[in-house]
Motif scaffolding. Structure first.
Motif, PDB file in Angstrom:
ATOM      1  N   ALA A   1      11.224  12.263   0.625  1.00 28.86           N
ATOM      2  CA  ALA A   1      12.556  12.828   0.409  1.00 28.86           C
ATOM      3  C   ALA A   1      12.974  13.673   1.599  1.00 28.86           C
ATOM      4  CB  ALA A   1      12.555  13.682  -0.855  1.00 28.86           C
ATOM      5  N   THR A   2      14.265  13.929   1.698  1.00 27.64           N
ATOM      6  CA  THR A   2      14.782  14.797   2.746  1.00 27.64           C
ATOM      7  C   THR A   2      15.910  15.644   2.184  1.00 27.64           C
ATOM      8  OG1 THR A   2      15.475  14.829   5.067  1.00 27.64           O
ATOM      9  CG2 THR A   2      16.544  13.214   3.649  1.00 27.64           C
ATOM     10  N   LEU A   3      16.287  16.658   2.919  1.00 25.21           N
ATOM     11  CA  LEU A   3      17.371  17.543   2.508  1.00 25.21           C
ATOM     12  C   LEU A   3      18.689  17.152   3.161  1.00 25.21           C
ATOM     13  CD1 LEU A   3      15.527  20.980   2.815  1.00 25.21           C
ATOM     14  CD2 LEU A   3      15.988  19.696   0.719  1.00 25.21           C
ATOM     15  N   GLN A   4      18.617  16.569   4.349  1.00 22.51           N
ATOM     16  CA  GLN A   4      19.831  16.344   5.135  1.00 22.51           C
ATOM     17  C   GLN A   4      19.563  15.252   6.169  1.00 22.51           C
ATOM     18  OE1 GLN A   4      21.088  19.581   7.890  1.00 22.51           O
ATOM     19  NE2 GLN A   4      22.784  19.885   6.469  1.00 22.51           N
TER      20      GLN A   4
ATOM     21  N   GLN B   1       5.343  14.217   6.230  1.00 23.13           N
ATOM     22  CA  GLN B   1       6.379  13.180   6.246  1.00 23.13           C
ATOM     23  C   GLN B   1       6.343  12.321   7.500  1.00 23.13           C
ATOM     24  OE1 GLN B   1      11.143  13.365   6.544  1.00 23.13           O
ATOM     25  NE2 GLN B   1      10.367  13.949   4.535  1.00 23.13           N
ATOM     26  N   LEU B   2       6.354  12.951   8.660  1.00 22.23           N
ATOM     27  CA  LEU B   2       6.387  12.180   9.897  1.00 22.23           C
ATOM     28  C   LEU B   2       5.102  11.385  10.095  1.00 22.23           C
ATOM     29  CD1 LEU B   2       7.938  11.393  12.413  1.00 22.23           C
ATOM     30  CD2 LEU B   2       7.077  13.468  13.540  1.00 22.23           C
ATOM     31  N   ASP B   3       3.972  11.918   9.648  1.00 22.33           N
ATOM     32  CA  ASP B   3       2.715  11.184   9.737  1.00 22.33           C
ATOM     33  C   ASP B   3       2.841   9.829   9.053  1.00 22.33           C
ATOM     34  OD1 ASP B   3       1.405  13.351  10.992  1.00 22.33           O
ATOM     35  OD2 ASP B   3       0.870  14.231   9.055  1.00 22.33           O
ATOM     36  N   PHE B   4       3.396   9.833   7.836  1.00 20.88           N
ATOM     37  CA  PHE B   4       3.472   8.590   7.083  1.00 20.88           C
ATOM     38  C   PHE B   4       4.626   7.705   7.528  1.00 20.88           C
ATOM     39  CE2 PHE B   4       0.338  10.500   4.331  1.00 20.88           C
ATOM     40  CZ  PHE B   4      -0.402   9.397   3.926  1.00 20.88           C
ATOM     41  N   VAL B   5       5.700   8.299   8.025  1.00 14.30           N
ATOM     42  CA  VAL B   5       6.764   7.492   8.615  1.00 14.30           C
ATOM     43  C   VAL B   5       6.191   6.675   9.770  1.00 14.30           C
ATOM     44  CG1 VAL B   5       8.878   7.597   9.997  1.00 14.30           C
ATOM     45  CG2 VAL B   5       8.696   8.938   7.898  1.00 14.30           C
ATOM     46  N   ARG B   6       5.455   7.325  10.633  1.00 16.12           N
ATOM     47  CA  ARG B   6       4.892   6.629  11.795  1.00 16.12           C
ATOM     48  C   ARG B   6       3.779   5.670  11.401  1.00 16.12           C
ATOM     49  NH1 ARG B   6       5.270  11.693  16.165  1.00 16.12           N
ATOM     50  NH2 ARG B   6       7.459  11.258  16.701  1.00 16.12           N
ATOM     51  N   GLY B   7       2.982   6.060  10.420  1.00 12.52           N
ATOM     52  CA  GLY B   7       1.928   5.164   9.956  1.00 12.52           C
ATOM     53  C   GLY B   7       2.483   3.902   9.340  1.00 12.52           C
TER      54      GLY B   7
ATOM     55  N   CYS C   1       0.877  -1.186   0.000  1.00  4.41           N
ATOM     56  CA  CYS C   1       0.000   0.000   0.000  1.00  4.41           C
ATOM     57  C   CYS C   1       0.904   1.223   0.000  1.00  4.41           C
ATOM     58  CB  CYS C   1      -0.906  -0.011   1.234  1.00  4.41           C
ATOM     59  SG  CYS C   1      -2.054   1.375   1.311  1.00  4.41           S
ATOM     60  N   LEU C   2       0.825   2.039  -1.044  1.00  6.66           N
ATOM     61  CA  LEU C   2       1.839   3.042  -1.321  1.00  6.66           C
ATOM     62  C   LEU C   2       1.462   4.455  -0.899  1.00  6.66           C
ATOM     63  CD1 LEU C   2       2.732   1.964  -4.983  1.00  6.66           C
ATOM     64  CD2 LEU C   2       3.820   1.210  -2.845  1.00  6.66           C
ATOM     65  N   GLN C   3       2.470   5.155  -0.375  1.00  9.08           N
ATOM     66  CA  GLN C   3       2.444   6.615  -0.234  1.00  9.08           C
ATOM     67  C   GLN C   3       3.763   7.141  -0.744  1.00  9.08           C
ATOM     68  OE1 GLN C   3       4.513   8.438   2.377  1.00  9.08           O
ATOM     69  NE2 GLN C   3       3.985  10.337   1.322  1.00  9.08           N
ATOM     70  N   MET C   4       3.693   8.185  -1.569  1.00 10.94           N
ATOM     71  CA  MET C   4       4.916   8.816  -2.060  1.00 10.94           C
ATOM     72  C   MET C   4       4.736  10.319  -2.073  1.00 10.94           C
ATOM     73  SD  MET C   4       6.291   6.349  -5.094  1.00 10.94           S
ATOM     74  CE  MET C   4       6.154   4.564  -4.944  1.00 10.94           C
ATOM     75  N   GLY C   5       5.843  11.001  -1.853  1.00 10.52           N
ATOM     76  CA  GLY C   5       5.819  12.454  -1.847  1.00 10.52           C
ATOM     77  C   GLY C   5       5.897  13.028  -3.249  1.00 10.52           C
ATOM     78  N   ILE C   6       6.229  14.299  -3.306  1.00 15.51           N
ATOM     79  CA  ILE C   6       6.264  15.022  -4.565  1.00 15.51           C
ATOM     80  C   ILE C   6       7.668  14.954  -5.169  1.00 15.51           C
ATOM     81  CG2 ILE C   6       6.895  17.235  -3.504  1.00 15.51           C
ATOM     82  CD1 ILE C   6       4.930  18.568  -5.481  1.00 15.51           C
ATOM     83  N   GLY C   7       7.772  15.099  -6.487  1.00 19.23           N
ATOM     84  CA  GLY C   7       9.080  15.218  -7.117  1.00 19.23           C
ATOM     85  C   GLY C   7       9.375  14.140  -8.141  1.00 19.23           C
ATOM     86  N   ASN C   8      10.587  14.216  -8.690  1.00 15.15           N
ATOM     87  CA  ASN C   8      11.000  13.292  -9.738  1.00 15.15           C
ATOM     88  C   ASN C   8      11.136  11.861  -9.239  1.00 15.15           C
ATOM     89  OD1 ASN C   8      11.177  15.454 -11.472  1.00 15.15           O
ATOM     90  ND2 ASN C   8      13.380  15.701 -11.249  1.00 15.15           N
ATOM     91  N   LEU C   9      11.669  11.710  -8.027  1.00 15.81           N
ATOM     92  CA  LEU C   9      11.942  10.365  -7.533  1.00 15.81           C
ATOM     93  C   LEU C   9      10.687   9.493  -7.451  1.00 15.81           C
ATOM     94  CD1 LEU C   9      13.820   8.225  -6.386  1.00 15.81           C
ATOM     95  CD2 LEU C   9      13.514   9.290  -4.130  1.00 15.81           C
TER      96      LEU C   9
ATOM     97  N   THR D   1      12.852  17.040  11.221  1.00 12.45           N
ATOM     98  CA  THR D   1      11.530  16.746  10.662  1.00 12.45           C
ATOM     99  C   THR D   1      11.095  15.340  11.033  1.00 12.45           C
ATOM    100  OG1 THR D   1      12.075  18.185   8.783  1.00 12.45           O
ATOM    101  CG2 THR D   1      10.158  16.749   8.561  1.00 12.45           C
ATOM    102  N   THR D   2      12.005  14.383  10.859  1.00 12.20           N
ATOM    103  CA  THR D   2      11.750  12.999  11.259  1.00 12.20           C
ATOM    104  C   THR D   2      12.820  12.580  12.250  1.00 12.20           C
ATOM    105  OG1 THR D   2      10.708  12.450   9.146  1.00 12.20           O
ATOM    106  CG2 THR D   2      11.535  10.617  10.463  1.00 12.20           C
ATOM    107  N   PRO D   3      12.453  12.332  13.509  1.00  8.89           N
ATOM    108  CA  PRO D   3      13.447  11.980  14.536  1.00  8.89           C
ATOM    109  C   PRO D   3      14.119  10.640  14.258  1.00  8.89           C
ATOM    110  CG  PRO D   3      11.349  12.651  15.515  1.00  8.89           C
ATOM    111  CD  PRO D   3      11.097  12.449  14.057  1.00  8.89           C
ATOM    112  N   ARG D   4      15.303  10.487  14.798  1.00 10.75           N
ATOM    113  CA  ARG D   4      16.048   9.243  14.604  1.00 10.75           C
ATOM    114  C   ARG D   4      15.301   8.050  15.166  1.00 10.75           C
ATOM    115  NH1 ARG D   4      21.013  10.570  18.863  1.00 10.75           N
ATOM    116  NH2 ARG D   4      19.825  10.255  20.794  1.00 10.75           N
ATOM    117  N   ASN D   5      14.494   8.280  16.205  1.00 15.75           N
ATOM    118  CA  ASN D   5      13.724   7.178  16.793  1.00 15.75           C
ATOM    119  C   ASN D   5      12.728   6.585  15.798  1.00 15.75           C
ATOM    120  OD1 ASN D   5      15.047   7.905  19.096  1.00 15.75           O
ATOM    121  ND2 ASN D   5      13.220   8.405  20.288  1.00 15.75           N
ATOM    122  N   ASP D   6      12.286   7.398  14.834  1.00 18.55           N
ATOM    123  CA  ASP D   6      11.249   6.969  13.896  1.00 18.55           C
ATOM    124  C   ASP D   6      11.802   6.472  12.565  1.00 18.55           C
ATOM    125  OD1 ASP D   6       8.564   7.788  15.224  1.00 18.55           O
ATOM    126  OD2 ASP D   6       9.803   9.575  15.446  1.00 18.55           O
TER     127      ASP D   6
END
Length: 432
Positions: A320-323, A346-352, A220-228, A386-391
């Motif tokens: 995606a992330t910047l750093q 981003q964090l919503d879907f990381v945790r989901g 079940c897919l979720q993807m952000g915006i952009g070329n990737l 934006t996304t903690p290391r714990n997640d």
């Protein structure tokens, strides 16, 4: 009253509708493709002539219509933007006039999923303005490409003014809007704003190969915006029984639905339908979206709720992330000392995805920026987390993929250094 009579009674010019908005008020604006150009132009005219003052504008992801009207440089200061996700519009304003615009554009940190509650409970919204699809025979508009926070703000505001565009697709889902709920109606046929794809860089091709290889049948897919994300989707056409539960619906996802790779048959929530909260694409995509029962639109506080996401098994979240620092913490919104975008969903879907049975969360980025001059893998983040290391679960660059779950800080650092560009690895190793 007959719905057609009610519609006619509320129909007015954009100029008349703009007169309904009082000075010193909070106004919510439909985001992205749902920006209402005629209404925004009429509001900008009032702002420029001095008859509308002290307006505070609340929104995510502005685009061209806002940039040409309420958010053009001359109006920054006359209107106070309360932006929850910076786009190229705000970045261009700040770059051109940093000493003024950076102070006058108020960035409001908030998760996308929290924005409906924020606008409903914390902001005394006077007016909501947005574009909608044409009214059906039973008196219902739809929010088209932008259910997100707009469907909630529309009911939370004291008044709702809609701009009816016959080119805005009618989209099935929750929160259909009845004509009785509307205070003013403006008609304006105008082409919808389009967002196209750019040719992928070689690094994106390599990352897409890795990510696609991690996605199995039935995901079940979720993807952000952009070329990737678009490149990943191109590599999934041979998969079976894929599902979609995503913040953003794009032409890349539409292609997977059209080729049969996506059928949503294994989803626990809304089986048979691709769920989203806002959409952006091109003209053909908007035509495909219109009256299409294969897709279903819901407010963002439902779509992005990690508890709701996790009801589906095998969720794969790709963002995606910047750093990324050596512990795996991600900064996806701040760059070169300035706010670049926002936390979004981003964090919503990381945790989901993490809470989903057999789900995986993937954060992907090129290993370098500025044509290879700067490493995106760093000892310490230069901006907010934006996304903690714990997640964090999986990190992917063109140099490979690392599963950070269960790893110690030292093990994480070794894994992240291996994902960095070779020319930066020794320097990163010395920083431990």
């Amino acid at each position: 009253m007959d719905v057609q009579e009610l519609y006619a009674a509320k129909l007015m010019s954009a100029e008349a509708a703009a007169q309904l908005v009082p000075s010193d008020s909070h106004v919510a604006m439909g985001m992205a493709v749902a920006e209402p150009p005629a209404l925004l132009a009429a509001l900008a005219n009032r702002i420029e002539t001095g008859s509308l003052t002290g307006m505070r504008l609340w929104y995510f992801h502005s685009m061209a219509h806002a940039a040409k009207t309420v958010l053009k440089r001359e109006n920054i200061g006359r209107v106070r933007p309360h932006c929850m996700f910076l786009s190229s519009v705000e970045r261009s304003l700040i770059k051109a006039d940093p000493s003024v615009c950076e102070d006058l554009i108020d960035f409001v940190p908030t998760a996308f999923s929290a924005s409906p509650q924020l606008l409903r409970e914390e902001v005394a919204l006077d007016t909501c303005v947005t574009m909608v699809s044409p009214m059906g025979k039973h008196g219902y508009f739809t929010f088209g490409t932008a259910n997100d926070y707009t469907s909630v703000a529309a009911r939370a505001a004291k008044r709702l003014i809609v701009e009816v565009n016959p080119l805005m697709p009618r989209v099935f889902g929750e929160s259909p809007l009845h004509v009785s709920e509307v205070d003013g109606i403006v008609e304006n046929r105008t082409p919808l704003l389009e967002v196209g794809e750019h040719p992928p860089a070689a690094e994106d091709e390599l990352i897409a190969d890795i990510v696609a290889g991690m996605i199995e049948d039935g995901a079940c897919l979720q993807m952000g915006i952009g070329n990737l994300p678009a490149e990943v989707c191109k590599r999934l056409t041979g998969r079976k029984d894929l599902g979609i539960h995503t913040e953003l619906l794009t032409p890349a996802f539409a292609s997977l639905i059209q080729c049969g790779a996506v059928n949503n048959r294994r989803k626990a929530t809304f089986p048979g339908r691709s769920v989203f909260t806002f959409a952006m694409g091109d003209e053909l995509f908007y035509q495909w979206l219109d009256d299409n029962q294969a897709v279903y639109s819901l407010p963002v506080d439902v779509v992005n709720d990690p508890r709701h996401i996790a009801k589906n098994d095998n969720v794969v979240s790709v963002n995606a992330t910047l750093q990324v620092d050596l512990s795996g913490a991600c900064n996806s919104e701040h760059m070169m000392g300035h706010q670049y975008s926002g936390s979004g969903g981003q964090l919503d879907f990381v945790r989901g995805a993490n809470a989903s049975k057999d789900g995986i969360s993937i954060i992907a980025c090129r290993s370098t920026a500025k044509d290879g001059a700067v490493s995106r893998i760093v000892p310490k983040l230069e901006g907010p987390v934006t996304t903690p290391r714990n997640d964090v679960h999986w990190i992917v660059t063109e140099h490979g993929a690392a599963n950070l779950r269960g790893k110690s800080l030292r093990e994480r650092a070794d894994a992240m250094i291996a994902l960095a560009h070779p020319k930066f690895r020794d320097e990163l190793a010395r920083s431990i």
